[in-house]
Each structure stands twice: as C-alpha cells, then as structure tokens.
Write an enzyme that holds these catalytic residues in place. Structure first.
Site, PDB file in Angstrom:
ATOM      1  N   GLU A 150       0.796  -1.255   0.006  1.00 22.81           N
ATOM      2  CA  GLU A 150      -0.019   0.131   0.025  1.00 22.81           C
ATOM      3  C   GLU A 150       0.841   1.247   0.006  1.00 22.81           C
ATOM      4  O   GLU A 150       1.879   1.409   0.922  1.00 22.81           O
ATOM      5  CB  GLU A 150      -1.230  -0.055   1.248  1.00 22.81           C
ATOM      6  CG  GLU A 150      -1.812   1.287   1.180  1.00 22.81           C
ATOM      7  CD  GLU A 150      -2.773   1.311   2.207  1.00 22.81           C
ATOM      8  OE1 GLU A 150      -3.028   0.445   3.027  1.00 22.81           O
ATOM      9  OE2 GLU A 150      -3.684   2.161   2.097  1.00 22.81           O
ATOM     10  N   GLU A 244     -12.843   2.830   2.770  1.00 27.05           N
ATOM     11  CA  GLU A 244     -11.712   3.053   4.266  1.00 27.05           C
ATOM     12  C   GLU A 244     -12.246   4.392   4.678  1.00 27.05           C
ATOM     13  O   GLU A 244     -12.117   5.559   3.991  1.00 27.05           O
ATOM     14  CB  GLU A 244     -10.365   2.925   3.893  1.00 27.05           C
ATOM     15  CG  GLU A 244      -9.506   2.592   5.139  1.00 27.05           C
ATOM     16  CD  GLU A 244      -8.199   2.328   4.897  1.00 27.05           C
ATOM     17  OE1 GLU A 244      -7.719   1.533   5.145  1.00 27.05           O
ATOM     18  OE2 GLU A 244      -7.562   3.041   3.752  1.00 27.05           O
TER      19      GLU A 244
HETATM   20 MN    MN Z   1      -5.732   2.559   3.019  1.00 33.79          MN
END
Ligand code: MN
Length: 291
Positions: A150, A244
């Site tokens: 990420e 998210e």
């Molecule tokens: Mn994230």
C-alpha cells in the site's frame, strides 16, 4: 447492476476491536450493506477467533482481505536486525492468520511502521525491506496468496509514498504475487493526480482503497472520483475496491492513533457504509461507459 470488482469495507467502519462479538457484528453489517468483502486489520489479531471468523465469513458469503502496518519496535525497514526480525515475525503471523481466515490478500504498510519517521529510509533499511518481503512473497506464493504494497503518505511511512516508488520496490522484490495497492486518500497527498499513478501501475494494481481526502463520507470532500474510476476502467482493473473511513466514533486501540483519527467525521457507520456502497457501485458502473 453488479460491479465487476469485489466491493469491500474496512471493519473499522463498524467496530474497533476483533473480539468475537465485534467481528460477528462487522460480518453481519458488511453483508447487510451489500458488500462482497470485509477487510480486517490484523494490528490486534491476538483476540481474533480465527476458525470462528472463517466460518462466519463463509456463512455470510463474504470474502476477506487482511491489512496491517508494522510498529516502530517491529519494523522491517529498520537498520537494527533485532527490530527487523520482530517485524518479520509479525508479517509471518499475519500471513498465517489471513490464510486461515480463507483470505488470499495480505496488504498494507507491510514494509514499515505506520507513523511519522524522523529521517529518510536508509540503504540498509531498504535492503532489509526487500529481503524480508522477498521471503514473505515466497511463503505467500506457496499458499497461492498475494501481498499488497500500500502506497501511504509521508506522515505514515518513509518507504513508499508514491506509486512509482512502490513499483521500484516491487521490481526489487521481483515476485509475481506482489501487487501495488493504491489508496485515494494517500494519493491526494502525494501524487500529481488520481489518474497518472493508476495508468503507471496498470496491470500490477492488485488492491484499492477508496477514501475521501478527510476519510469521511465519499463525495463530501474534493477528490475527483470520476477521474479515478475512469482510470481504473482504462486499465481494466478487476480486483477488490475497499471503502476505508475512520471516525473517533469507532476507536481501535493503537491503530486509530497511528492513523491520527482525532475527530468525528461521522457517527453512524451503517449510514456511512450503505452510502459508500451506492457511491462506488454507481460511480464504477458509470465509468464503464464511454461516450
Ligand atoms: Mn488505505
């Protein structure tokens, strides 16, 4: 109108811990809101009932993905081999838990702590990251699993802040099951725009987080999701897209502070998640059309 991408939601929209009651509630809410996938953070996996969670996910017809960052005393980007070893241990445990849950994707800041560093990444630290993740990728491949790198902003890591840096790291790890994970919240801070990184990553994109610039309701901030969804369509991205969002309405010990969640962006996780599901479904469907 079903999405060609599995749509996911981060468990912190629902609950702040991984006790059996909380996980059961997150699974039920995720399925009820229409999502295909639940993302569980493994920062607190000691209280997680792994077999029970696996069975409950299966019963609800949900996929699972796991994410995590490391910690400053267990950090594979450290110069100190003892700190690196502790980070490597966390990653191996997390890979096992993800597999035991029935998941195929372990992603996040697998390469460092989640937090503000006071110095750039050293050459030694980077070589530790490459060494540990090369080994972890081999272990993951043996289980047909994928690791996501990420791309996080500068206040949360010093290892990869841009898609280009993540591609360079993945090149050095040189394993087919290491993919790039883009997150619109971080992209907004570090990238030129929300399009170029997607095109640059192309078919190496393997996981996506969608979050607003303030991590609240999708569409309530200034991010150009139309352009982002177009870019995903242009590279024919078929992988998971997970919503998210964080608010001090739901607090996870440790993680919420690591992510600097200091205020209420929302107080009703159900309203937020149902709204986000519609936003993603409609936005992605519209982006599939060309005029
Ligand atoms: Mn994230």
């Amino acid at each position: 109108m079903t999405s060609r991408n599995p749509l996911g939601v981060h468990a912190l929209v629902w609950v702040g811990d991984t006790s059996p009651t909380s996980v059961a509630s997150a699974i039920e809410s995720t399925a009820a809101a229409g999502y295909d996938l639940l993302e569980l953070s493994l920062h607190d996996s000691t209280s997680l009932d792994v077999p029970g969670t696996r069975d409950a996910l299966r019963e609800a017809g949900l996929q699972v993905a796991c994410s995590r960052g490391l910690a400053f005393d267990a950090d594979v980007s450290s110069d100190d081999p003892a700190v690196v070893a502790r980070g490597q241990e966390l990653l191996q445990e997390s890979l096992e838990v993800t597999h035991a849950l029935g998941g195929t994707h372990l992603t996040g800041a697998l390469y460092s702590a989640l937090g503000k560093y006071n110095a750039p990444l050293s050459r030694t630290g980077r070589s530790h990251v490459v060494g540990v993740l090369t080994e972890l990728a081999a272990e993951a491949a043996a289980r047909s699993m994928t690791l996501g790198l990420e791309v996080c902003n500068r206040y949360e890591t010093h290892v990869v802040n841009t898609a280009r840096q993540a591609l360079a790291l993945a090149d050095d790890i040189a394993a087919d099951n290491v993919v790039i994970h883009l997150d619109t919240y971080h992209m907004n801070i570090e990238e030129d725009d929300l399009v170029r990184p997607v095109l640059e990553v192309g078919d190496r994109l393997g996981y996506v987080h969608v979050g607003e610039n303030h991590r609240g309701y999708l569409g309530s901030g200034h991010l150009d999701f139309t352009a982002f969804f177009h870019a995903l369509a242009d590279v024919d991205y078929r992988g998971p897209i997970t919503f998210e969002s964080f608010s001090s309405a739901v607090v996870a010990e440790g993680l919420s502070s690591d992510l600097a969640v200091w205020r209420d962006l929302w107080d009703d996780g159900t309203d937020l998640a149902v709204h986000a599901h519609g936003f993603l479904r409609h936005g992605l469907a519209a982006a599939a059309h060309r005029s």
